[in-house]
Scaffold this active site. Structure first.
Site, PDB file in Angstrom:
ATOM      1  N   LEU A  21       0.848  -1.190   0.000  1.00  0.00           N
ATOM      2  CA  LEU A  21       0.000   0.000   0.000  1.00  0.00           C
ATOM      3  C   LEU A  21       0.884   1.241   0.000  1.00  0.00           C
ATOM      4  CD1 LEU A  21      -2.668  -1.152   2.635  1.00  0.00           C
ATOM      5  CD2 LEU A  21      -2.509  -1.655   0.178  1.00  0.00           C
ATOM      6  N   LYS A  35       5.641  10.478   0.892  1.00  0.00           N
ATOM      7  CA  LYS A  35       6.177   9.854   2.102  1.00  0.00           C
ATOM      8  C   LYS A  35       6.965   8.587   1.806  1.00  0.00           C
ATOM      9  CE  LYS A  35       3.450   7.597   4.938  1.00  0.00           C
ATOM     10  NZ  LYS A  35       2.521   7.235   6.041  1.00  0.00           N
ATOM     11  N   GLY A  93      -9.384   4.517   1.549  1.00  0.00           N
ATOM     12  CA  GLY A  93      -9.270   3.496   2.575  1.00  0.00           C
ATOM     13  C   GLY A  93      -8.356   2.351   2.187  1.00  0.00           C
ATOM     14  N   GLY A 118       3.723   0.573   2.606  1.00  0.00           N
ATOM     15  CA  GLY A 118       4.934   1.092   1.990  1.00  0.00           C
ATOM     16  C   GLY A 118       5.771   1.959   2.889  1.00  0.00           C
ATOM     17  N   GLY A 156      -4.732   0.911  16.639  1.00  0.00           N
ATOM     18  CA  GLY A 156      -5.839   0.009  16.910  1.00  0.00           C
ATOM     19  C   GLY A 156      -5.429  -1.058  17.909  1.00  0.00           C
ATOM     20  N   GLU A 171     -10.322   0.420  16.950  1.00  0.00           N
ATOM     21  CA  GLU A 171      -9.566   1.646  16.709  1.00  0.00           C
ATOM     22  C   GLU A 171      -9.616   2.540  17.942  1.00  0.00           C
ATOM     23  OE1 GLU A 171      -7.659   2.002  14.207  1.00  0.00           O
ATOM     24  OE2 GLU A 171      -8.379   0.216  13.163  1.00  0.00           O
ATOM     25  N   HIS A 379      49.415  16.607  -3.801  1.00  0.00           N
ATOM     26  CA  HIS A 379      48.796  17.718  -3.086  1.00  0.00           C
ATOM     27  C   HIS A 379      48.467  18.894  -4.008  1.00  0.00           C
ATOM     28  CE1 HIS A 379      53.207  17.396  -1.641  1.00  0.00           C
ATOM     29  NE2 HIS A 379      53.220  17.860  -2.875  1.00  0.00           N
ATOM     30  N   ASN A 393      54.526  10.991 -11.266  1.00  0.00           N
ATOM     31  CA  ASN A 393      54.331  11.907 -10.144  1.00  0.00           C
ATOM     32  C   ASN A 393      53.865  13.261 -10.666  1.00  0.00           C
ATOM     33  OD1 ASN A 393      54.962  12.381  -7.085  1.00  0.00           O
ATOM     34  ND2 ASN A 393      55.736  14.178  -8.146  1.00  0.00           N
TER      35      ASN A 393
END
Length: 493
Positions: A21, A35, A93, A118, A156, A171, A379, A393
């Site tokens: 879901l 989300k 729902g 999910g 719930g 619930e 460097h 080098n």
């Protein structure tokens, strides 16, 4: 049955379908990002659930989407190309989401349907296998997971009879004072027999204040029809922890990271400070790796045996070879060879490949470069779009000028080359094997093998310049005094 779920690692079964879901809006996240797409240890929340479904060995994986549909579908399709996508309609729902989700299953599917959310990322396949096994052994119509929480507010409650058997899910808004004191809650993880689920969903209505079709009502429908229901508590409530806001997201990230770190420690990895170390779920570390404080090992990074990473280092999708050392470095999509050293304060951008026993030192940035075995960029350099052979080098302050304002060009440096300090190599250009370049050189033309490339004119000292051009200044007066004074002892050496 009142005992806890026994996670016994049941083998995979292809007669399983998973419905995930992922249709919710997730308003409490207060984010433009859906989300289920918020990242956790290198995967979006729904990515963890998809991975669990894959490990479970489900024959069919269905993801139900609605809010921010296109974003969610893009991610699901990338992470699980075989997953089926179903759109939830205007009827809200969780019950309706499952109802439309199972329409994607073949008409003849008669196995078990596992319903997952999910936004529950820590649930593992071993727990689900054991849940399915318990469901089959008891020949239940519905088996659900529960959890015991110190603070069950908002969840719930699970109502049981005197014999401990499941009776109902109540619930919070409908619970009595006595029921609110119950600490066992519905975890939102269900196993249904496919045929029982089809019949049950058709009997669930929307006669409630929200006019939603609740999946939790399925338990009441099955119970009234004389079906068999079992509610099994998990020992570890984190496995079924849902993510609804950023506080919960951070808590889950901390918990998951602690579990990842513990797993690697038990596998032979030394992690000096777990509190400041973050490791993604897809990262791989070998035994005898040492991870120092402030280190992040992200994405699909791999660290081979004996390597030391950190302190204060971030690896993103980067490969580190055996016995290499990487400290105070940021590396992405890079390959670091065995026994190589990197850092401190190095920035390895995508496409960097450092050979065995090579070196990228302090304040060096690299991009799309292959540096051969034993070669060094010690460097203060930028090396981009280049190939450097073995045992060469690069002097301090070198810049590989790869961009002409329109296009990128490559530089090729051979084996056993010595580039002088503060060189600028203007690409495209080749520096031949065994050659040298002088300090401060700007190399615009190819340097043949074994040659010395220089571009700086011979030094000429203009005596008296300061007094002539800056008369009366402190510098001029000091110069005159120095010229008239005793000779420097060093001049007699």
């Amino acid at each position: 049955m009142t005992g806890e779920l026994d996670v016994d690692g049941e083998p995979r079964s292809p007669s399983i379908a998973v419905v995930i879901l992922a249709a919710g809006q997730g308003t409490r996240m207060r984010s433009r990002l859906p989300k289920v797409l918020h990242p956790l240890a290198g995967l979006p929340l729904v990515g963890h659930v998809l991975a669990t479904a894959e490990e479970l060995g489900a024959r069919h994986v269905v993801t139900v989407v609605r809010h921010d549909r296109d974003q969610v579908v893009d991610v699901v399709s990338r992470l699980a190309p075989d997953a089926l996508i179903v759109d939830q309609d205007e009827i809200p729902g969780t019950g309706r989401a499952v109802e439309v989700g199972i329409t994607a299953l073949p008409d003849g599917f008669t196995g078990q349907v596992v319903v997952l959310s999910g936004d529950v990322p820590l649930l593992d396949a071993a727990t689900l296998r054991s849940l399915v096994s318990a469901h089959r052994q008891a020949r239940n119509d519905l088996t659900l997971l529960t959890a015991r929480l110190d603070d069950p507010t908002g969840n719930g409650r699970i109502i049981r009879g005197q014999d401990g058997a499941f009776e109902a899910i109540v619930e919070q808004k409908d619970a009595t004072g006595e029921q609110l004191r119950i600490d066992e809650v519905n975890a939102g993880v269900y196993v249904f027999d496919a045929e029982a689920l089809r019949q049950t969903l058709g009997a669930i209505g929307t006669d409630n204040a929200q006019r939603e079709k609740y999946l939790t009502d399925a338990a009441d429908v099955i119970r009234r029809a004389g079906g068999s229901i079992e509610a099994l508590p998990v020992r570890d409530s984190w496995l079924v922890a849902g993510i609804n806001d950023r506080v919960q997201l951070t808590a889950a990230a901390t918990e998951l990271n602690a579990r990842i770190i513990r797993r690697w420690q038990l596998a032979g990895v030394t992690i000096h400070d777990p509190r400041t170390t973050w490791i993604d779920v897809k990262a791989t570390l070998a035994a005898d790796v040492t991870v120092l404080p402030g280190t992040q090992i992200l994405g699909a990074s791999t660290v081979a045996a004996g390597a030391t990473v950190g302190p204060d280092t971030t690896l993103r999708d980067t490969e580190v070879g055996e016995d290499a050392t990487v400290r105070r470095t940021d590396a992405e999509l890079a390959v670091i060879g065995a026994r190589a050293t990197v850092g401190p304060f190095s920035f390895l951008r995508p496409g960097t490949r450092l050979g065995d026993e090579g070196k990228i030192g302090a304040y060096v940035e690299t991009k799309n470069v292959e540096i051969g075995a034993g070669s060094k960029v010690p460097h203060l350099s930028y090396v981009g779009d280049a190939t450097i052979g073995e045992h060469s080098n690069v002097g301090a302050g070198a810049v590989f000028a790869n961009y002409d304002g329109v296009s990128k060009h490559r530089t090729e440096v051979g084996d056993h080359v010595h580039l002088g300090s503060r060189n600028v190599l203007v690409a495209p250009v080749r520096i031949g094997t065994g050659s040298y370049t002088g300090a401060g050189a700007v190399i615009r033309k190819d340097v043949p093998p074994g040659a010395l490339g220089i571009s700086v004119a011979p030094q000429r000292n203009m005596v008296g310049w300061t007094e002539a051009k800056r008369p009366g200044t402190p510098e001029a007066r000091a110069a005159v005094e120095a010229a008239d004074g005793p000779a420097d002892d060093a001049s007699d050496a």
